[in-house]
Motif scaffolding. Sequence first.
Motif, PDB file in Angstrom:
ATOM      1  N   UNK A 147       0.788  -1.356  -0.037  1.00 48.93           N
ATOM      2  CA  UNK A 147       0.021  -0.027   0.197  1.00 48.93           C
ATOM      3  C   UNK A 147       0.748   0.922   0.256  1.00 48.93           C
ATOM      4  N   UNK A 148       0.934   1.924   0.840  1.00 49.66           N
ATOM      5  CA  UNK A 148       1.695   3.587   0.893  1.00 49.66           C
ATOM      6  C   UNK A 148       2.609   3.267   2.116  1.00 49.66           C
ATOM      7  N   UNK A 149       3.017   1.929   2.273  1.00 46.00           N
ATOM      8  CA  UNK A 149       4.375   2.000   3.581  1.00 46.00           C
ATOM      9  C   UNK A 149       5.960   2.963   2.717  1.00 46.00           C
ATOM     10  N   UNK A 150       6.235   3.481   3.677  1.00 49.29           N
ATOM     11  CA  UNK A 150       7.020   4.219   3.251  1.00 49.29           C
ATOM     12  C   UNK A 150       8.949   2.964   3.047  1.00 49.29           C
ATOM     13  N   UNK A 151       8.347   1.947   3.553  1.00 52.94           N
ATOM     14  CA  UNK A 151       9.632   0.832   3.295  1.00 52.94           C
ATOM     15  C   UNK A 151       8.893   0.000   2.272  1.00 52.94           C
ATOM     16  N   UNK A 152       9.908  -0.727   2.015  1.00 57.42           N
ATOM     17  CA  UNK A 152      10.111  -1.846   1.085  1.00 57.42           C
ATOM     18  C   UNK A 152       9.351  -3.507   2.536  1.00 57.42           C
ATOM     19  N   UNK A 153       9.063  -4.182   2.116  1.00 56.80           N
ATOM     20  CA  UNK A 153       8.477  -5.732   2.825  1.00 56.80           C
ATOM     21  C   UNK A 153       8.854  -6.386   3.003  1.00 56.80           C
ATOM     22  N   UNK A 154       9.200  -6.448   4.694  1.00 56.37           N
ATOM     23  CA  UNK A 154      10.105  -6.929   5.462  1.00 56.37           C
ATOM     24  C   UNK A 154       9.873  -8.175   5.359  1.00 56.37           C
ATOM     25  N   UNK A 155       8.331  -9.132   4.282  1.00 54.31           N
ATOM     26  CA  UNK A 155       8.267 -10.309   4.268  1.00 54.31           C
ATOM     27  C   UNK A 155       8.346 -10.410   2.739  1.00 54.31           C
ATOM     28  N   UNK A 156       8.441 -11.680   2.652  1.00 59.03           N
ATOM     29  CA  UNK A 156       7.924 -11.872   0.930  1.00 59.03           C
ATOM     30  C   UNK A 156       8.420 -13.574   1.006  1.00 59.03           C
ATOM     31  N   UNK A 157       7.607 -14.486   0.327  1.00 54.73           N
ATOM     32  CA  UNK A 157       7.778 -15.828  -0.238  1.00 54.73           C
ATOM     33  C   UNK A 157       7.538 -16.006  -1.385  1.00 54.73           C
ATOM     34  N   UNK A 158       8.830 -15.141  -2.615  1.00 54.67           N
ATOM     35  CA  UNK A 158       7.932 -15.407  -3.496  1.00 54.67           C
ATOM     36  C   UNK A 158       9.677 -16.996  -4.056  1.00 54.67           C
ATOM     37  N   UNK A 159       8.331 -17.556  -4.904  1.00 50.12           N
ATOM     38  CA  UNK A 159       8.561 -19.376  -5.098  1.00 50.12           C
ATOM     39  C   UNK A 159       9.694 -19.031  -6.150  1.00 50.12           C
ATOM     40  N   UNK A 160      11.224 -19.363  -6.372  1.00 50.55           N
ATOM     41  CA  UNK A 160      12.107 -19.325  -7.556  1.00 50.55           C
ATOM     42  C   UNK A 160      11.517 -18.858  -8.669  1.00 50.55           C
ATOM     43  N   UNK A 161      10.268 -20.132  -8.941  1.00 54.82           N
ATOM     44  CA  UNK A 161       9.662 -19.766 -10.525  1.00 54.82           C
ATOM     45  C   UNK A 161       8.758 -18.716 -11.149  1.00 54.82           C
TER      46      UNK A 161
END
Length: 201
Positions: A147-161
């Motif tokens: 959303x409007x957060x000023x900082x990048x996501x602190x948690x992600x779990x994108x699958x490698x593919x």
Amino acid sequence: MSALGKSFVGLTGILLLTAGYIYIFKSCWQPLALCSKPFVRIGDRCYFFSSNKEPSYEYYRMVYKNRAFSVPVVMDWMHANFGCETIDPQARLVTVRSAQEMRLISDYMRYRAHVQTHSIFWSGGHRGRLSDPKDVDHKTLIDFYWHQHAYPMNFTNFVATKQPNRRFENGFCVYLEFTGEELVMGVEKCDRKIAFVCELN
């Protein structure tokens, strides 16, 4: 002082002490608020899944302030944002803050969100920081934000593919996909029409 008088004074003291403790600690003891329909409680937050109707149902019909209207089950990312606000002015597309929250949502989806029909959902994630509601700060396009957060996501779990590349072929908007075992993140073009998940702010 009689024995009866001493007991009365002692009992009064105990009651005042108890009342004092209740007053001091009442802010620490607050029951979890209930989620109003159509939101459901998962952990300590309230969520709405657009696919929580039968798979053949194309719209989520509801009444708000004595007005009946329908919210489509699938929409593009921008309209899904508006759909959340239509359902409740305090709602927006979901923000996932931790692996634990992702697991709780995944467990709910496994049994109750018609994932056999809708296994992909829009979240509130997007590529690049929004410098205002209509524009993206182009210097930040290598990162993902909520959303409007000023900082990048602190948690992600994108699958490698499904890991987004820097040429932006995947698009700009973040979706959640239920794989049957877990919930993972991916990036898609924002005009794709898919289901969505809202949360109360």
